[in-house]
Design a protein around this motif. Structure first.
Motif, PDB file in Angstrom:
ATOM      1  N   ALA A  79       0.798  -1.244   0.014  1.00 27.68           N
ATOM      2  CA  ALA A  79      -0.062   0.009  -0.067  1.00 27.68           C
ATOM      3  C   ALA A  79       0.772   1.340  -0.121  1.00 27.68           C
ATOM      4  O   ALA A  79       0.470   2.314  -0.693  1.00 27.68           O
ATOM      5  N   VAL A  80       1.893   1.225   0.615  1.00 29.96           N
ATOM      6  CA  VAL A  80       2.819   2.413   0.560  1.00 29.96           C
ATOM      7  C   VAL A  80       3.602   2.738  -0.760  1.00 29.96           C
ATOM      8  O   VAL A  80       3.724   3.647  -1.288  1.00 29.96           O
ATOM      9  N   ARG A  81       3.962   1.622  -1.288  1.00 28.04           N
ATOM     10  CA  ARG A  81       4.514   1.531  -2.615  1.00 28.04           C
ATOM     11  C   ARG A  81       3.404   2.205  -3.707  1.00 28.04           C
ATOM     12  O   ARG A  81       3.754   3.014  -4.329  1.00 28.04           O
ATOM     13  N   THR A  82       2.242   1.885  -3.386  1.00 27.30           N
ATOM     14  CA  THR A  82       1.068   2.461  -4.227  1.00 27.30           C
ATOM     15  C   THR A  82       1.100   4.030  -4.046  1.00 27.30           C
ATOM     16  O   THR A  82       0.983   4.789  -4.994  1.00 27.30           O
ATOM     17  N   LEU A  83       1.030   4.216  -2.809  1.00 26.06           N
ATOM     18  CA  LEU A  83       1.149   5.787  -2.494  1.00 26.06           C
ATOM     19  C   LEU A  83       2.069   6.515  -2.800  1.00 26.06           C
ATOM     20  O   LEU A  83       2.104   7.479  -3.576  1.00 26.06           O
ATOM     21  N   GLN A  84       3.448   5.834  -2.876  1.00 26.27           N
ATOM     22  CA  GLN A  84       4.784   6.429  -3.382  1.00 26.27           C
ATOM     23  C   GLN A  84       4.708   6.656  -4.895  1.00 26.27           C
ATOM     24  O   GLN A  84       4.986   7.910  -5.302  1.00 26.27           O
ATOM     25  N   ARG A  85       4.155   5.528  -5.659  1.00 26.74           N
ATOM     26  CA  ARG A  85       3.900   5.868  -6.897  1.00 26.74           C
ATOM     27  C   ARG A  85       2.967   7.026  -7.388  1.00 26.74           C
ATOM     28  O   ARG A  85       3.044   7.749  -8.560  1.00 26.74           O
ATOM     29  N   ARG A  86       1.841   6.975  -6.754  1.00 25.01           N
ATOM     30  CA  ARG A  86       0.933   7.832  -6.869  1.00 25.01           C
ATOM     31  C   ARG A  86       1.507   9.282  -6.743  1.00 25.01           C
ATOM     32  O   ARG A  86       1.079  10.260  -7.471  1.00 25.01           O
ATOM     33  N   LEU A  87       2.093   9.587  -5.660  1.00 28.04           N
ATOM     34  CA  LEU A  87       2.639  10.850  -5.547  1.00 28.04           C
ATOM     35  C   LEU A  87       3.775  11.330  -6.545  1.00 28.04           C
ATOM     36  O   LEU A  87       3.753  12.450  -6.828  1.00 28.04           O
ATOM     37  N   ALA A  88       4.541  10.209  -6.809  1.00 27.14           N
ATOM     38  CA  ALA A  88       5.773  10.595  -7.795  1.00 27.14           C
ATOM     39  C   ALA A  88       4.873  10.772  -9.165  1.00 27.14           C
ATOM     40  O   ALA A  88       5.386  11.724  -9.725  1.00 27.14           O
ATOM     41  N   ALA A  89       4.030  10.308  -9.502  1.00 26.94           N
ATOM     42  CA  ALA A  89       3.307  10.728 -10.754  1.00 26.94           C
ATOM     43  C   ALA A  89       2.740  12.144 -10.859  1.00 26.94           C
ATOM     44  O   ALA A  89       2.736  12.440 -11.635  1.00 26.94           O
ATOM     45  N   HIS A 126       8.368   1.843   2.056  1.00 31.03           N
ATOM     46  CA  HIS A 126       8.463   2.214   3.359  1.00 31.03           C
ATOM     47  C   HIS A 126       8.499   3.922   3.650  1.00 31.03           C
ATOM     48  O   HIS A 126       8.909   4.435   2.690  1.00 31.03           O
ATOM     49  N   ILE A 127       7.465   4.417   4.362  1.00 33.52           N
ATOM     50  CA  ILE A 127       7.335   5.831   4.703  1.00 33.52           C
ATOM     51  C   ILE A 127       8.429   6.213   5.719  1.00 33.52           C
ATOM     52  O   ILE A 127       8.406   6.170   6.807  1.00 33.52           O
ATOM     53  N   GLY A 128       9.518   7.045   5.039  1.00 32.32           N
ATOM     54  CA  GLY A 128      10.597   7.463   5.757  1.00 32.32           C
ATOM     55  C   GLY A 128      10.111   9.205   5.845  1.00 32.32           C
ATOM     56  O   GLY A 128       9.026   9.475   5.315  1.00 32.32           O
ATOM     57  N   THR A 129      11.191  10.012   6.045  1.00 34.26           N
ATOM     58  CA  THR A 129      10.878  11.222   6.229  1.00 34.26           C
ATOM     59  C   THR A 129      10.394  12.074   4.640  1.00 34.26           C
ATOM     60  O   THR A 129       9.683  12.977   4.738  1.00 34.26           O
ATOM     61  N   ASP A 130      11.201  11.538   3.634  1.00 28.09           N
ATOM     62  CA  ASP A 130      11.015  11.933   2.416  1.00 28.09           C
ATOM     63  C   ASP A 130       9.578  11.764   1.951  1.00 28.09           C
ATOM     64  O   ASP A 130       8.970  12.725   1.346  1.00 28.09           O
ATOM     65  N   THR A 131       8.874  10.466   2.103  1.00 28.22           N
ATOM     66  CA  THR A 131       7.663  10.497   1.782  1.00 28.22           C
ATOM     67  C   THR A 131       6.743  11.085   2.509  1.00 28.22           C
ATOM     68  O   THR A 131       5.817  11.534   2.035  1.00 28.22           O
ATOM     69  N   LEU A 132       7.016  11.273   3.770  1.00 25.42           N
ATOM     70  CA  LEU A 132       6.065  11.826   4.674  1.00 25.42           C
ATOM     71  C   LEU A 132       6.079  13.392   4.223  1.00 25.42           C
ATOM     72  O   LEU A 132       4.897  14.082   4.124  1.00 25.42           O
ATOM     73  N   GLU A 133       7.106  14.063   3.801  1.00 23.75           N
ATOM     74  CA  GLU A 133       7.265  15.494   3.477  1.00 23.75           C
ATOM     75  C   GLU A 133       6.367  15.606   2.115  1.00 23.75           C
ATOM     76  O   GLU A 133       5.938  16.771   1.840  1.00 23.75           O
ATOM     77  N   ALA A 134       6.526  14.486   1.226  1.00 22.61           N
ATOM     78  CA  ALA A 134       5.606  14.638  -0.107  1.00 22.61           C
ATOM     79  C   ALA A 134       4.227  14.566   0.454  1.00 22.61           C
ATOM     80  O   ALA A 134       3.553  15.102  -0.346  1.00 22.61           O
ATOM     81  N   MET A 135       3.813  13.799   1.529  1.00 18.18           N
ATOM     82  CA  MET A 135       2.451  13.703   1.910  1.00 18.18           C
ATOM     83  C   MET A 135       1.986  15.069   2.245  1.00 18.18           C
ATOM     84  O   MET A 135       0.850  15.481   2.181  1.00 18.18           O
TER      85      MET A 135
END
Length: 242
Positions: A53-63, A74-83
């Protein structure tokens, strides 16, 4: 520009609902009721979460051009800041987890508000109201980043006293200083200056949801590692509005 270390973000543990344990009493030895299926609470994606589910979220944010770091599940600080950047650009409260409103917005997002299309097809826009930076190439979004701008507080340093405000207006990139540099108010990383050598878009280890800088535009360290490679220095238009 003040050097602040990023506070640890404590995320609550995911709570799983207990399975229903009771079985219906049999009416006869051959007519036993099947056990009820266990009820499992929906997963909340937050700092430290892992999985598909995290990979799906990351791909959507990147797109959508919100840089989540590596697509590693994995949700680290980089993904959290993108959120954070996505929530801010959608007019949602910044949260350390994926809210129901964020899920809906990911399915039907709107683009960040354009500040000044007339400034040119290639430009940097910093919205102080939403605390979001948008980089455009040929009027198409190349990157959306969470930022922390001037905190509005009064301060004094060896250079004098002042109020921590990020100036608004139309500027242009002037110079780039790689790595960490020391300035009267602290340290700055990979600084792209747009007003003399006083105001820059730069990396910092502390880029919270609140505006806390002395006036510069702080960006997350992972984005600061490559941001300068995406912009023209000198000469890239920088639009800052509140």
């Amino acid at each position: 520009m003040r050097r602040l270390w990023m506070s640890a973000l404590l995320a609550p543990a995911l709570a799983l609902a207990l399975p229903a344990a009771a079985l219906a009493a049999p009416s006869a030895p051959a007519a036993r009721t099947a056990p009820a299926a266990p009820a499992v609470a929906a997963q909340t994606l937050q700092l430290g979460s892992s999985g598909s589910a995290v990979r799906t979220l990351q791909r959507r944010l990147a797109a959508l051009k919100y840089y989540p770091g590596p697509i590693n599940g994995h949700i680290g600080t980089d993904t959290l800041e993108a959120m954070w950047a996505f929530q801010e650009s959608q007019g949602l409260p910044g949260r350390n987890y994926e809210t129901a409103a964020m899920k809906r917005a990911l399915a039907h997002p709107h683009a960040p508000r354009v500040l000044d299309r007339a400034a040119g097809p290639d430009r940097i826009e910093v919205n102080l109201h939403t605390e979001v930076l948008v980089l455009y190439r040929n009027n198409k979004i190349q990157l959306v980043s969470h930022v922390s701008s001037g905190g509005g507080y009064y301060y004094c340093s060896s250079g004098g006293c002042g109020t921590a405000i990020t100036p608004t207006g139309h500027f242009r990139t002037l110079s780039f200083y790689p790595g960490w540099i020391s300035v009267p108010l602290g340290y700055m990383y990979n600084s792209v200056f747009f007003i003399g050598t006083a105001y820059a878009i730069h990396g910092d280890t502390d880029v919270p949801l609140a505006p806390v800088s002395h006036g510069c535009v702080r960006i997350p360290m992972d984005i600061a590692a490559f941001f300068h490679t995406l912009v023209r220095i000198p000469g890239e238009p920088v639009i800052v509005r509140g």
